[in-house]
Design a protein around this motif. Structure first.
Motif, PDB file in Angstrom:
ATOM      1  N   HIS A 249       5.459  42.670 -30.308  1.00 30.78           N
ATOM      2  CA  HIS A 249       4.658  41.505 -30.680  1.00 30.78           C
ATOM      3  C   HIS A 249       5.361  40.200 -30.332  1.00 30.78           C
ATOM      4  O   HIS A 249       5.016  39.141 -30.855  1.00 30.78           O
ATOM      5  CB  HIS A 249       4.274  41.580 -32.158  1.00 30.78           C
TER       6      HIS A 249
ATOM      7  N   ALA B  96      -1.075  42.926 -22.529  1.00 33.91           N
ATOM      8  CA  ALA B  96      -0.921  41.481 -22.337  1.00 33.91           C
ATOM      9  C   ALA B  96      -0.759  41.099 -20.872  1.00 33.91           C
ATOM     10  O   ALA B  96      -1.318  40.089 -20.420  1.00 33.91           O
ATOM     11  CB  ALA B  96       0.272  40.975 -23.136  1.00 33.91           C
TER      12      ALA B  96
ATOM     13  N   ALA C 237      -0.285  45.769 -29.526  1.00 29.89           N
ATOM     14  CA  ALA C 237      -0.734  44.373 -29.569  1.00 29.89           C
ATOM     15  C   ALA C 237      -2.205  44.208 -29.221  1.00 29.89           C
ATOM     16  O   ALA C 237      -2.589  43.337 -28.439  1.00 29.89           O
ATOM     17  CB  ALA C 237       0.153  43.507 -28.690  1.00 29.89           C
TER      18      ALA C 237
ATOM     19  N   THR D  35      -5.797  42.846 -29.496  1.00 30.31           N
ATOM     20  CA  THR D  35      -6.130  41.464 -29.859  1.00 30.31           C
ATOM     21  C   THR D  35      -7.528  41.287 -30.437  1.00 30.31           C
ATOM     22  O   THR D  35      -7.871  40.184 -30.874  1.00 30.31           O
ATOM     23  CB  THR D  35      -5.988  40.536 -28.640  1.00 30.31           C
ATOM     24  N   SER D  36      -8.347  42.324 -30.451  1.00 31.71           N
ATOM     25  CA  SER D  36      -9.699  42.165 -30.989  1.00 31.71           C
ATOM     26  C   SER D  36     -10.230  43.489 -31.521  1.00 31.71           C
ATOM     27  O   SER D  36      -9.773  44.568 -31.123  1.00 31.71           O
ATOM     28  CB  SER D  36     -10.660  41.640 -29.912  1.00 31.71           C
TER      29      SER D  36
ATOM     30  N   MET E  77       0.306  39.961 -33.115  1.00 34.56           N
ATOM     31  CA  MET E  77      -0.836  39.633 -32.267  1.00 34.56           C
ATOM     32  C   MET E  77      -2.125  40.300 -32.709  1.00 34.56           C
ATOM     33  O   MET E  77      -3.210  39.911 -32.268  1.00 34.56           O
ATOM     34  CB  MET E  77      -0.524  40.013 -30.814  1.00 34.56           C
ATOM     35  N   THR E  78      -2.030  41.325 -33.558  1.00 34.52           N
ATOM     36  CA  THR E  78      -3.209  42.038 -34.034  1.00 34.52           C
ATOM     37  C   THR E  78      -3.614  41.504 -35.398  1.00 34.52           C
ATOM     38  O   THR E  78      -2.787  41.461 -36.316  1.00 34.52           O
ATOM     39  CB  THR E  78      -2.939  43.547 -34.127  1.00 34.52           C
TER      40      THR E  78
END
Length: 306
Positions: free
Chosen positions: A130, A170, A196, A198-199, A224-225
């Protein structure tokens, strides 16, 4: 005299948990004997040995790929030994080298009684998943790591659940990251770990695309999560959730507050845990069981109590 019950191997137990239709495995992050005892006392049926916590607690350094195989496997083995009935998932970073070294890592984690390990696709000088600007190895190097772990497992007496982690989201994007995971699964991985996320859309998609392979969710506070509840993660389709720094944040705050109180006032009486006695902590860590064992064996040192 009846024969002692043979314990179910940790990997076997974890596989059974993953096979339960409506179960999600929740594994709090622990990094030493005390945090392990606390998690066990709370009633968790699976634990996660955090690499970041191991690096900080054993070396006093940030999670930047500094911990070695020896640092990690010794800590993982100690944690797994405290209660063999509770499976331990352990961070194995990059596997600590090429295929031969990954094989050695896998064998040593198996010998230590670890139920599962995860291996990632960062370069050897890795960093926490992260943090920004992670560097990756080529896909074929990553797949070779997973295949080496699977080959060593097949050649050994025992079992371990292999978790394939990719940090490619990423830098390479979702499709490339999932492609890596699919190839890792084909090479022998049992569980997929997309680092990580993200959505929620990504979370649902990866669980669907990799089904029926179980997918792991990494819940890092401040990472990031976004924070996802156990109930929500289960509904999305995750089978394992790990909380790597669960123990570290509260420990940092509580110890810092107590240290500040002592420094400023000359006494510790208001900070969290100030009323916890040394004996209570010893009892948490098996004092009563140790005394009973000694007496049962004919020892007399603790016969009058402690």
């Amino acid at each position: 005299m009846s024969k002692p019950t043979v314990p179910i191997p940790a990997a076997t137990k974890l596989r059974a948990m993953l096979a339960e239709k409506d179960k999600v495995v929740v594994a709090p992050g622990v990094y030493d004997g005390l945090t392990t005892r606390i998690a066990l006392e709370t009633g968790f049926d699976c634990l996660y040995m955090t690499g970041a916590g191991t690096t900080m607690s054993r070396l006093g350094m940030a999670d930047l790929g500094i911990a070695t195989l020896n640092d990690m496997v010794q800590n993982a083995g100690m944690i797994a030994s405290i209660d063999r009935s509770v499976p331990v998932i352990a961070d194995a970073d990059t596997g600590y080298g090429g295929p031969l070294m990954v094989g050695r890592t896998t064998a040593q984690y198996m010998q230590a009684g670890v139920a599962a390990l995860h291996i990632e696709d960062q370069v050897q000088t890795k960093r926490c998943g992260h943090l920004k600007n992670k560097e990756l190895v080529d896909e074929d190097v990553y797949v070779a790591r997973i295949r080496a772990a699977a080959n060593m497992r097949a050649a050994s007496a025992g079992d371990i659940v292999i978790i394939a982690r990719t940090d490619a989201l990423a830098s390479l994007g979702y499709d490339a990251a999932v492609s890596r995971l699919k190839k890792a699964i084909a090479a022998g991985a049992d569980v997929a770990f997309l680092e990580a996320i993200t959505s929620e859309e990504q979370a649902r998609r990866v669980c669907q695309e990799l089904s029926p392979t179980p997918v792991l969710l990494n819940m890092v506070a401040g990472g990031m999560t976004a924070n996802i509840s156990v109930q929500k993660a289960k509904e999305i389709g995750f089978k394992i959730i790990i909380y790597p720094i669960l123990s570290m944040g509260p420990m940092y705050k509580a110890v810092k507050d107590a240290a500040k109180e002592l420094k400023e006032t000359g006494i510790v009486e208001r900070s969290a845990g100030a009323d916890v006695s040394a004996k209570q902590l010893f009892e948490l860590c098996g004092l009563n069981e140790a005394v009973e064992f000694d007496i049962a064996a004919g020892g007399s040192l603790y016969a009058k109590g402690v």
